[in-house]
Motif scaffolding. Structure first.
Motif, short mmCIF file in Angstrom:
data_model
loop_
_atom_site.label_atom_id
_atom_site.label_comp_id
_atom_site.label_asym_id
_atom_site.label_seq_id
_atom_site.Cartn_x
_atom_site.Cartn_y
_atom_site.Cartn_z
N UNK A 1 0.85 -1.04 -0.14
CA UNK A 1 0.06 0.00 0.02
C UNK A 1 0.87 1.36 0.04
N UNK A 2 0.18 2.16 -0.47
CA UNK A 2 0.92 3.39 -0.24
C UNK A 2 -0.23 4.49 0.80
N UNK A 3 0.31 4.92 1.88
CA UNK A 3 -0.75 5.67 2.86
C UNK A 3 -0.10 6.96 3.36
N UNK A 4 -1.03 7.64 3.73
CA UNK A 4 -0.59 8.97 4.27
C UNK A 4 -1.07 8.84 5.79
N UNK B 1 -3.39 -3.96 -6.11
CA UNK B 1 -4.53 -3.05 -6.74
C UNK B 1 -5.69 -4.30 -7.02
N UNK B 2 -5.28 -5.41 -7.91
CA UNK B 2 -5.97 -6.20 -8.25
C UNK B 2 -6.75 -7.02 -7.12
N UNK C 1 -4.03 0.55 -2.38
CA UNK C 1 -3.10 -0.49 -2.83
C UNK C 1 -2.02 0.04 -3.65
N UNK C 2 -1.19 -0.67 -3.87
CA UNK C 2 0.02 -0.36 -4.65
C UNK C 2 0.50 -1.37 -5.55
N UNK D 1 -3.26 1.95 -13.08
CA UNK D 1 -4.32 1.23 -12.48
C UNK D 1 -4.33 2.00 -11.19
N UNK D 2 -3.26 2.70 -10.64
CA UNK D 2 -3.12 3.34 -9.36
C UNK D 2 -4.10 4.77 -9.63
N UNK D 3 -3.58 5.58 -10.92
CA UNK D 3 -4.57 6.66 -10.91
C UNK D 3 -6.17 6.37 -10.91
N UNK D 4 -6.48 5.36 -11.32
CA UNK D 4 -7.93 4.86 -11.29
C UNK D 4 -8.54 4.42 -9.87
N UNK D 5 -7.76 4.43 -9.05
CA UNK D 5 -7.95 3.46 -7.99
C UNK D 5 -8.93 4.29 -7.17
#
Lengths: 442, 78
Positions: free
Chosen positions: A75-78, A105-106, A99-100, A205-209
């Motif tokens: 994941x990428x998280x803040x 992502x899938x 998710x990253x 895919x990340x952009x669309x998440x």
């Protein structure tokens, strides 16, 4: 001499140093050792090759994260760094995450899809119709992206006067989901927005998440206004697409789906109007014709009288002709009969007969005279002869005539005489009666 | 009738035209239908003839109040 710090002083110092030095930060790593005690908060470790950091996601945040955290998921998280003084540990308090990497992502996508599908958010029966010609289109997208440009361009081309209200949002990153949700909610409060397009252009895919985010999915699901999703390219499918009332493969396609071509509508209206006017004229014409035909038929008696008059004229003409013909025939017959009559006139016959009669009369007189003289001569002759032949003359010579009395039958033979018969005997110049006394036969 | 949606007006107009073309309306009905149809077609035309579009954007001020402002990015409208 070194200053001696208490543990509390040290950890307090560390806490303030760490927390002020980092503030909000972005971290990427793989989730491991994930656990969720009864409190509902999620504890895990984010790890990389040679390092790791403890992390916590509070229960309230979990709801906004929009996907399920799992061990092994990148994941990428803040979050912010926080020191837990009681244990002398520092940890990352995550307030947003995505998710990253393809696998993660899938994984997140599949999880959420499965869950929401089971919950019935994709149920085709709950999908609403997209209005044919919306009064105003609400568009949830970036105000600077390609998507809004495409949509403005195409809607203007198809239907230049369509009203559009843009609800600007970030369309990627962890901030995107709450903004998208907020925008959908706000557009739902605006009266004449008849349809909402939730859209962004193509991206990774990340952009669309954000469009695979559970909160976004629920916001679309809960919208009172029908929602069209148009995320990325044709091949990209997002959770938003499954929940939306209509999925458009691209932003341009959404624009085409949501507004009709004005020119075609104008043509449709014009042709409907024309058809209506035509059919009205046709009907009027038909009615007029029917009416006039009825009118004709109403007028009929007069025409019938005319017809009858003509009929009468014809008949009387024929009658006259017929009569005349009959007269002629009869006249001819009459003439004929007259001729015949004349031929057979009894006067003529009478005349002829009179002539004949005259002739005959003359003949009679002549004949009579001739006959008379002849007769006289014959009479003289016969009288002479009579004188000669007269029995009286014989009587004079002594003969007598014997008659039986009382009937006067002359005895010509002795056979008729019987004794006792009274007889009359004629002799010359007279007669005498006697009775037979005796019969002497010879 | 004026607050009818275009879609409804169009559908009604189509219905009227079909009825009239079927020719099974009485004279009165067809006159009424014709009148309504003309009104509807005018209404539709009016809706179609509406002026330039408004392209606006939702903005929030510091207090999170929503404001609607014209959208400058619709340069094509220029």
């Amino acid at each position: 001499m070194q200053e001696i710090l208490t543990v509390t002083e040290l950890t307090t110092t560390i806490k303030s140093l760490l927390e002020s030095a980092f503030g909000f930060l972005w971290v990427t790593g793989e989730i491991s050792n994930l656990r969720q005690p009864r409190s509902g908060h999620v504890y895990c470790t984010l790890k990389a090759e040679n390092s790791q950091i403890r992390a916590v996601v509070f229960r309230q945040t979990l709801r906004t994260i929009g996907f399920d955290l799992e061990d092994g998921m990148n994941i990428v998280c803040r979050g912010r760094l926080s020191v837990y003084q009681q244990r002398g540990e520092y940890q990352l308090i995550i307030d947003a995450a995505e998710p990253r990497g393809l696998g993660a992502l899938q994984m997140a996508f599949e999880q959420l899809k499965k869950r929401l599908e089971e919950e019935g958010l994709f149920d085709p029966s709950r999908k609403r119709n997209i209005p044919f010609l919306p009064r105003r289109i609400g568009i949830v997208t970036s105000s600077t992206g390609a998507a809004i440009r495409d949509i403005l361009h195409i809607t203007k081309r198809r239907y230049p006067s369509i009203d559009i209200l843009i609800a600007p949002v970030r369309v990627q990153g962890v901030e995107a989901p709450p903004e998208i949700c907020g925008a959908i909610a706000t557009l739902n409060t605006i009266e004449d927005v008849d349809v909402i397009i939730v859209t962004r252009g193509g991206g990774s895919l990340e952009d669309l998440f954000p469009f695979n985010n559970e909160r976004v999915a629920r916001a679309i699901f809960e919208s009172k206004i029908p929602v069209i999703s148009a995320v990325g390219h044709e091949i990209d499918f997002t959770i938003a697409d499954f929940v939306a009332d209509l999925r458009a493969p691209t932003p341009s396609a959404a624009a085409e789906l949501v507004v009709p071509i004005k020119k075609e509508l104008v043509d449709t209206i014009r042709s409907l109007r024309l058809r209506m006017i035509n059919s009205n004229q046709r009907m009027t014409h038909r009615r007029t014709e029917r009416l006039s035909s009825y009118y004709e038929r109403v007028k009929d008696p007069r025409r019938r009288i005319e017809d009858l008059q003509m009929n009468i004229d014809d008949l009387s003409e024929r009658l006259v002709t017929g009569l005349r013909y009959g007269f002629d025939v009869r006249e001819r017959q009459l003439t004929n009969y007259e001729g015949l009559l004349k031929l057979m006139n009894p006067l003529t016959r009478i005349h002829n007969d009179v002539l004949k009669l005259d002739t005959m009369k003359k003949g009679v007189v002549v004949g009579f005279q001739q006959g008379m003289s002849g007769l006289k001569q014959r009479l003289q002759k016969d009288m002479a002869l009579l004188d000669i032949l007269s029995p009286l003359a014989v009587l004079e010579r002594g003969y007598g005539i014997v008659r039986k009395l009382p009937d006067g039958t002359i005895f010509k033979s002795i056979k008729a005489v019987e004794v006792g018969d009274n007889v009359n005997v004629t002799v010359s110049s007279g007669s005498f009666n006697a009775q037979v006394t005796e019969i002497v036969r010879e | 009738m004026d607050d009818m949606k275009f879609e409804e007006a169009l559908a009604r107009l189509e219905e009227i035209v079909k009825k009239m073309e079927n020719g099974d309306l009485t004279l009165e009905e067809s006159l009424d239908a014709f009148e309504e149809g003309i009104k509807l077609s005018r209404l539709c035309a009016k809706k179609l003839n509406e002026a330039e579009r408004r392209v606006e954007i939702l903005l929030k001020d510091e207090d999170e109040n929503v404001e609607i402002k014209p959208f400058a990015g619709d340069t094509e409208n220029g």
